[in-house]
Design a protein around this motif. Sequence first.
Motif: not given
Length: 466
Positions: A157-160, A204-218, A222-229
């Motif tokens: 919703x916010x940026x997509x 998707x991986x190409x949309x991850x920030x550095x910290x997210x990529x280190x934790x979940x590279x694939x 996201x379950x939030x209303x702001x950034x997710x499903x």
Amino acid sequence: MSSNATDPMGRDRGTPAPHGLEWLVPGADDPGEDWRGEAADSLERILESFSGESAEAASVALAGGGAGLAVMLAWIGATFDRDELLLRAETEWNRTLHRLASGVAWPGLFSGTAGIGWAAAQLDRDLFGDHSEDVYEELDRALLDYLSRTTAPPVELIAGIAGIGVYALARPSAPGSDRLLREVLCRLEGRIEQRPGGTTWRKLPEHLVEEERAFAPAGFFNLGLSHGVPGVLLFLAGLVNRGVEAERAGSLLERSVPWLLAQADDSAPVRYAKCVTLDGIRRPSLPVAWCYGDLGVSVALLVAGRAVRRPDWEAHAVDLARRCAAVPTAKAEIKDHGLCHGAAGAAHLLRRLGDATGDETLRLAGERWMRVLLATRRADLPKFDGYFRIRGDETPDGIRWYADSDPGLLMGAAGVALVLASALRPEVPPAWDGFLGLGELPGGVGTSSGKGVDRITAPGSPAPTE
């Protein structure tokens, strides 16, 4: 997005920010049943802070810039018959359009092109009384161009593209808007993933920030209303309500809502996590917030359930909202005042859900948070009547957290002003909250065909304060 001491994946960002009432320390007497008078006085002081040069926004964005400020001034001016506010709204909007001529790099709803279009639709309703068709056509072309050349856009919703869809739903119906709605739907269909329990969308991986990529590279879900499903579900419900590709959108809701429902953890304090990784690792969410957690999910499920006549989804939504209403004030992890994850957001969402469902418990909880909002202003921050947001600065020793005045719509005083004004005029549909995805709730000015209940002006008694 919520500014906790951890990022969306739960990684430590340094010195943790204090939670709850460690920041929201009562600085004024609880106004009790007389909160409406105090709210009216506070609203006037906020508007005074926006007068003169202080009204010049740092950006054109809806969430934190000139477009959002113009929306706030226009809605309050129209609602309270204040010509001077309407004049200031027009001035701010003209300034925004002038700065827009240099271009907006990002297409999103909260900080980009779609947000300018959404603001234009609100101002046409509240201020100008006609259609900014030339503005819409230019923005539609830019957004269609973005969709045509972007292979895998973010869906949020916010940026997509869900946010682009919310703009297209808000603007006056025209061939261009319907084309944009269909294109967003096509792109969402192209991004679906089949998972146990149903259909969903992954960051998707190409949309991850550095910290997210280190934790979940694939990537992760996201379950939030702001950034997710849930934000995607709101857009799909809007298509059904508007009658544009309603069968396709309804079918997608029937396949994707079951997946979201399957993510609920009934044993957790907050049923819906911030996110779930591909291997099932969950990150805890916020107890009472628009952006993440059960309150935002309840909005999406209620709207989706009414769109496709699924009373079981509606019942689950009301249950979630009641759980949020029952969270004690000191355990809500609310640290500041904004719409996103602050006291104003809690007050407004709970009241709106109460109005939409006829549930008095939710209405009273909204009133309780309104009293918290009024009682926790800070005397050491006189601008905007002491309402604040929490910011964090990077230092060698970690993040230094502090309270700061903010004029913005999402995180700051413009949003607080609209919450106060809406509470004072509950009979007026709060068209301004459509950018949060609430326009499809009964009682809003969206495309919902559901029937809300009559609004109340004075509950019999206030909700208890924990």
